[in-house]
Structures are given as C-alpha cells and as structure tokens.
Write an enzyme that holds these catalytic residues in place. Sequence first.
Site, PDB file in Angstrom:
ATOM      1  N   ASP A   1       0.830  -1.207   0.000  1.00 13.82           N
ATOM      2  CA  ASP A   1       0.000   0.000   0.000  1.00 13.82           C
ATOM      3  C   ASP A   1       0.867   1.262   0.000  1.00 13.82           C
ATOM      4  O   ASP A   1       2.080   1.208   0.229  1.00 13.82           O
ATOM      5  CB  ASP A   1      -0.897  -0.028   1.243  1.00 13.82           C
ATOM      6  CG  ASP A   1      -2.222   0.673   1.032  1.00 13.82           C
ATOM      7  OD1 ASP A   1      -2.319   1.505   0.109  1.00 13.82           O
ATOM      8  OD2 ASP A   1      -3.156   0.404   1.803  1.00 13.82           O
TER       9      ASP A   1
ATOM     10  N   ASP B   1     -10.728   2.160  -3.199  1.00 13.70           N
ATOM     11  CA  ASP B   1     -11.257   1.869  -1.866  1.00 13.70           C
ATOM     12  C   ASP B   1     -12.780   1.894  -1.872  1.00 13.70           C
ATOM     13  O   ASP B   1     -13.409   1.568  -0.873  1.00 13.70           O
ATOM     14  CB  ASP B   1     -10.752   2.915  -0.863  1.00 13.70           C
ATOM     15  CG  ASP B   1      -9.389   2.538  -0.302  1.00 13.70           C
ATOM     16  OD1 ASP B   1      -8.945   1.403  -0.526  1.00 13.70           O
ATOM     17  OD2 ASP B   1      -8.770   3.394   0.354  1.00 13.70           O
TER      18      ASP B   1
HETATM   19  C1  GLA Z   1      -5.711   1.924   2.141  1.00  8.63           C
HETATM   20  C2  GLA Z   1      -6.102   0.751   1.286  1.00  8.63           C
HETATM   21  C3  GLA Z   1      -7.152  -0.065   1.978  1.00  8.63           C
HETATM   22  C4  GLA Z   1      -6.629  -0.539   3.312  1.00  8.63           C
HETATM   23  C5  GLA Z   1      -6.169   0.640   4.136  1.00  8.63           C
HETATM   24  C6  GLA Z   1      -5.436   0.201   5.372  1.00  8.63           C
HETATM   25  O1  GLA Z   1      -6.750   2.825   2.254  1.00  8.63           O
HETATM   26  O2  GLA Z   1      -6.539   1.179   0.045  1.00  8.63           O
HETATM   27  O3  GLA Z   1      -7.546  -1.161   1.183  1.00  8.63           O
HETATM   28  O4  GLA Z   1      -5.571  -1.423   3.084  1.00  8.63           O
HETATM   29  O5  GLA Z   1      -5.283   1.487   3.405  1.00  8.63           O
HETATM   30  O6  GLA Z   1      -4.987   1.271   6.113  1.00  8.63           O
END
Ligand code: GLA
Length: 741
Positions: free
Chosen positions: A479, A549
């Site tokens: 990430d 997301d």
């Molecule tokens: C980001 C990712 C999510 C999740 C969060 C965790 O927003 O896109 O899928 O992994 O971080 O903090």
Amino acid sequence: MPILFHEKTKQFHLHNGDISYIFCIMPNDQLGHLYYGKKIRDQEDFSHLLELGFRDMSPCVFEGNAKFSLEQVKQEISVYGAGDLRSCGLHILQEDGSQTVCLEYMAHEIVPGKPLLEGLPATYVEDESEAQTLRVFLIDKWLDCQVELQYTLYNSLPVLTRNIKISNSGKQTIRLEAAMSMSLDLPDKDYEMIDLTGAWGRERHIQTHPLHYGIQSTYSLRGHSSHNYNPFIGLKRKETTEFLGEVLGFSLVYSGNFLAQVEADTYDVTRVMMGIHPNGFSWSLSSGEAFQTPEAVMVYSDQGMNKMSQTFHELYRTRLVRGIWRDRTRPILINNWEATYMDFDEDKILGIARSAADVGIELFVLDDGWFGKRNSDTTSLGDWYPNPDKLPSGISGLARKITDMGLKFGLWFEPEMISKESDLYRKHSDWILSVPYRAMSPGRNQYVLDLTKPEVIDYLDESLSKVLSEADISYVKWDMNRSMSEVFSAGKESGVQGKVYHQYILGLYELYERLTGKFPEVLFESCASGGGRFDPGMLYFCPQGWISDDTDAIERLKIQYGTSMVYPLASMGSHVSAVPNHQTHRSAALATRGDVAYFGTFGYELDLNLLSGAEEARVREQIEFMKKHRELIHKGIFYRLASPFDGNITAWMVLSKDKNRAIVGYYRTLVQVNGGYKRLKLAGLDADKKYRISDIAGERSCYGDEWMEIGILLNDSTSGDYHSKVPKGDFLSRLFLLEAE
Ligand code: GLA
C-alpha cells in the site's frame, strides 16, 4: 522486415499488418515525422508527406528557403530552443545558460527483439521474433551530446513502444529541464481526447472532450501516478465508437509524476507528448552520464475503443506483467479490512478465516493493523514486526494456523511510509523526504521515506524479507497512502534535488525488483489508498492492483469500466463487500455485488460470519462460479457494451479466444416502471455459430449474428408481471452465459 530504411530517400518505415509509422532524415539532418496510422503500402519515397510551407514570422532553417521552418514541419523529436516554437519534449540547459540544441542524425541500427530498459519497467518480448527495434542515434555536435530514439514494433500487435536516452559525451555538465519519452506530431486536430480522471473513491472515470487550440493535458505532480489522472490518453475521431473508427492510445509505463500533453497548434497540427512531468524535474548530466526516459506505449485501432483496449490488455497481461503469476489462476481471496479495520485479534482473524475456508475461498489477507502498536493510523509505519498483543503467535504462527485450514496467507505492508510514532522514526528521523528547517506536511498522519537513499532501501528490503521468509506468506498487498510534498532529500547538494522525484521511483522499482526476485512465488498486489498508483509501471512488478477503496458495486461499474480502457481484468482487484456499503451506505443485492466483482480478480472484504444462511449459500455459488469461469474472465477478450457514463445501463462481456464461450454482465442502476423493450447487442461472436444463452430467466439458442445484430431482449422494468423470475428493483444485475453448441 517490419522496420525498413530506404537508403536513397533516407526514410524509415516501421510497419506490421496493422500500422505504419514513417519518418525521415530531413535536408538539415534532423528527423521529420511523416505518418502514423493504419498500415499503408511501402514505397521508396514518402517525401511528399513532409509538408513545407511559407509562413510569415516563422524562423527558417536555411537562408533563402522560407518554406523550411522547424515551426512548421512535423518533428520526430521536439527540441526546445531552436526553430520549433511549440511546446517541446526535450529541453537542455547548458553551462553558459544557452538552451539551443540541434539534434542531427548520426547513425541507426535495427535489432531483433526488444532491449530491456535498465532500472525501469517496460514491455518485453519472450522471443526475439516477436518484435524488432529501431535505434536512431542523434547528436548535438556542439555539446557532444547524443540522443537515442528507440522504437519497438511488435509483429502481431498494433503497438509501437518508444523511449529516449540522452548521453552526455561532452565536457560540460548539462541540465535536462524536460525529457519526455515521446513526442508525435499528427497532421490535423480533428480529435477528441479521452482521459481517465477522478479522485480517491472514484478513480478512472472516462472524460472525453474535443481538442481546442492550445494545450490540454493530464498529469500528476503528487509523486505517484495518482487517483486524479492516469498516465493514459486517447485521441479518437468524433465519430469513433466502442466498435468503429480510429483511436490512438498513449500509455506511459511509469508510476511517478507524469505529463500527457496534447497541443493543437493554430495550423491544426496536433502534438502529443508523454513522459516525466518537467515540473520538479531537473536532471544534471556530467560528462559521461546518461539519462533513460520511461517507456511510452502507442496503440493504434481503426476498430473503435474496444479494439484499442483489447490490444492494451493483451500486451500488458502477457508482455508487461512478469513472473509465475502472469499466467497462473488468480486466487479468490478474503481481506479483513472492511470486516475489522484495525480492531482485531488472532481469534477474530481465525474466525473469519475459518468461515472463508469453509465456503471455498483460497487466500486470506491480513490488512493494516498487525504490526508495531498499530491500532490507529497515527502510529507504527516502519516497524514491520507483529504486535504480540493482537497476534500472540506472531505472523508465522497465524500464517501456520491459516494455512492449516487449507488457505494461503497474505499480508499488508506500507513499506514507503513512516509514522512519527514509531521505533524507525526514533532511530532515523532523517529518513523522511522533507526540507529539514521547514514544517513537514503530514498526510494520513504519516510521512514518506526517502527512497533515494540506499540505506532506506536496504532497511526496507531487510525488514520485509525477514517477515516474508519467517512465515508462510503467499501474497503481499503493498500500500501507499499519501501523496508526496516537500520533496527534498536531506544531506544532498542543491544541484541534485531536481532528481529526487524520479530517483524515488527508481528506488521504489529497485526495492520491488529485489523483493519480487527473492520471493518469486509471492503474488504482489499494488495499492495506493485504492487506485492512487494503478499504472503500467506497477503492473511490471504486481500482476494485480486494488483499483479503488470504493467497494460499492454501483460505483464500481464506472471505476471498472474506466479502468478497462487500458488495464486487463486480471489486474483489477475487485471484492464483494458488506451492505450498507461503507463508502456509499447503499445496499445492493449480494448477487449484484458478485456480478460486478467477477469482472476483476474477485474476492470478499467482509465478515462471512455475519451473513445469513441464504447469503452464505449464495457466496458458495459465487465462488464456485468464479472458479469455473475465471480463466475465461481473466484471459478472454473484453468488450464494453454499454457505458455507465451514458445512463442507467452498464454492460460488458468477455469472450473466449476461440469464440465458443462468453459471459455477459448487464447492470441496471435504477428500475423503470412499465418501461419500453430494450435489447442488448453482443459483440465479437462468430456469426455462423449457434450459441445457447442461459441466465436466470431461462435458456435460448440463436446464431451469433442474431445475438449481435438483434440482441438479448431485456424485459426487466416492473409491470404487472409479478411472477417473473427476473429480479426487480434498483441495482439489478444479470449474467448471461453463452456456450457455442
Ligand atoms: C488503504 C487501502 C485499503 C486498506 C487501508 C489500510 O486505504 O486502500 O484497502 O488497506 O489502506 O490502512
């Protein structure tokens, strides 16, 4: 021979069955562009395509010849400072402050295959016979600076890739103020520009607008390719549709700041440029040093946008993605993020994993919150060791328990980031990208590590390798949750600060290269707050990426539709999540959520223990369906049929290469009462084959031509027909399966 050089006329003709690309050495030894488009027959002389004309005010190349002006001719590489007065792709500042550069032809070679780009991701060939590469060497004699233009033409795809390399053999230090990967001059401006725009949670929405005089562009200055724009643009004709007409696609294999710019000049010439964004970029080259630009990929289609996308899909899925996961069946996963966020312990995780194993899921992914003291986003990034309070048996113990259930185990990292509240910060507060005497801007309470420093790369390599080698980990979600600001590498001299954005990306690629090399069995998925770094550069290391997301099925229609413009379904992370949806609070049926998520890598992001018996049964069916059809979905030919950007209906389909099987996804956002008859016309089928179509309403057989020319009758508005099996209400979806008889 797909790449030809006509000695007499000094013209290059790069052509395959689909496209022609022609340029020449002009009378002043610079390169002039002649043609790019659908394949035309070869001939010795295309010099009539060099359009010379007298224009008042234009600077000319030769005294006494008012018709030869660099402002007027189409250039093969656009260079700032001499007679080309448009926006240019190469800008070299010299020690005396002068900026004029004159690149003359020196030599060229045609080689089989496609050379690798050192330190940079790029498309590749597996066999030298798949492509041919032309390298043209230009020189500025005064500076003794060489520029190599590299073109690779794939034999069986309408694809031409380009990059340039600038080598300073002269005595002085020069400074690149712009070094775009490609520039292309097209002979008219009758195009519409397509780009993929958005923001967090609504990535890659399709935007189309006619070209106007002047500059129009998409770009990122965020340090990552961004949610806001994607390193892709298309130029289509006004009449071009998904199925018909001409479109030129341009895509940059790069993950950092980029510029994709189109200039329609007032003589109706269109200049397309793509490369690293010149803002924040200033690259000094001392004697003996060279700079390699990232690769730009040009795709041509005269059969609409679907064909352009299908070409990108084929190229990127099979000749950009690498490693064993390129061709392997992608696992159906469950991710605990939306089920628990950071509020979990081992028991909770095992509970979710148990239910996942029971319904047939193949991979459990533990998301953020497992390391350091990470119970909120204020802490612990950089401390890549498990939190014993949450996970008493550590990651290795948890992984063992989960793999004992028959699941693979995956883990989340955010390697590039640091929290101030972390052991890493206490030891290395100087490892942050920041201007030491100025305030640092936090983003999600975190800061960006300085990946231009080898010791930072080594630390990350070691700490991630330790976790990956001590536990049975099959998947990594990598990430990256904030954009960059105050981009400055402490301790380095002022002259190199203009390199930091790009060196960061080179550092990132090196870290990826090391880790994917050491752990070739691990499936890496990229993520940046959802789709903030979903680009071709990432695909070289990560066969799949989390596209957003926003997990709401109806929102995902637009996101997946837009993403499919360039990226293959096998690369698009797509999950079924709980309702009401956490981003929109909308409640779409489980069937709809599944029917959307099938057209991606597929997985779940919820606590299966909270489902009713009927829902659980449905989940089992979905998993069975995906297991049966994922090869077709991931490797088939994808067609967009109806756009969510145009209205209430979205539809798409995947067709097997032998045209014997297809799956059609149809989605209707809002219900209509007693609406008219609607039909969905399919695409790509064999007109002479008879296909049986089955869906919830039953089975019918017809020839391909009928399914394509007349279509499937969609009688799904509400009316008095209360007993129909076709689902009613908002957010409806239907899947149609086609099987040749
Ligand atoms: C980001 C990712 C999510 C999740 C969060 C965790 O927003 O896109 O899928 O992994 O971080 O903090």
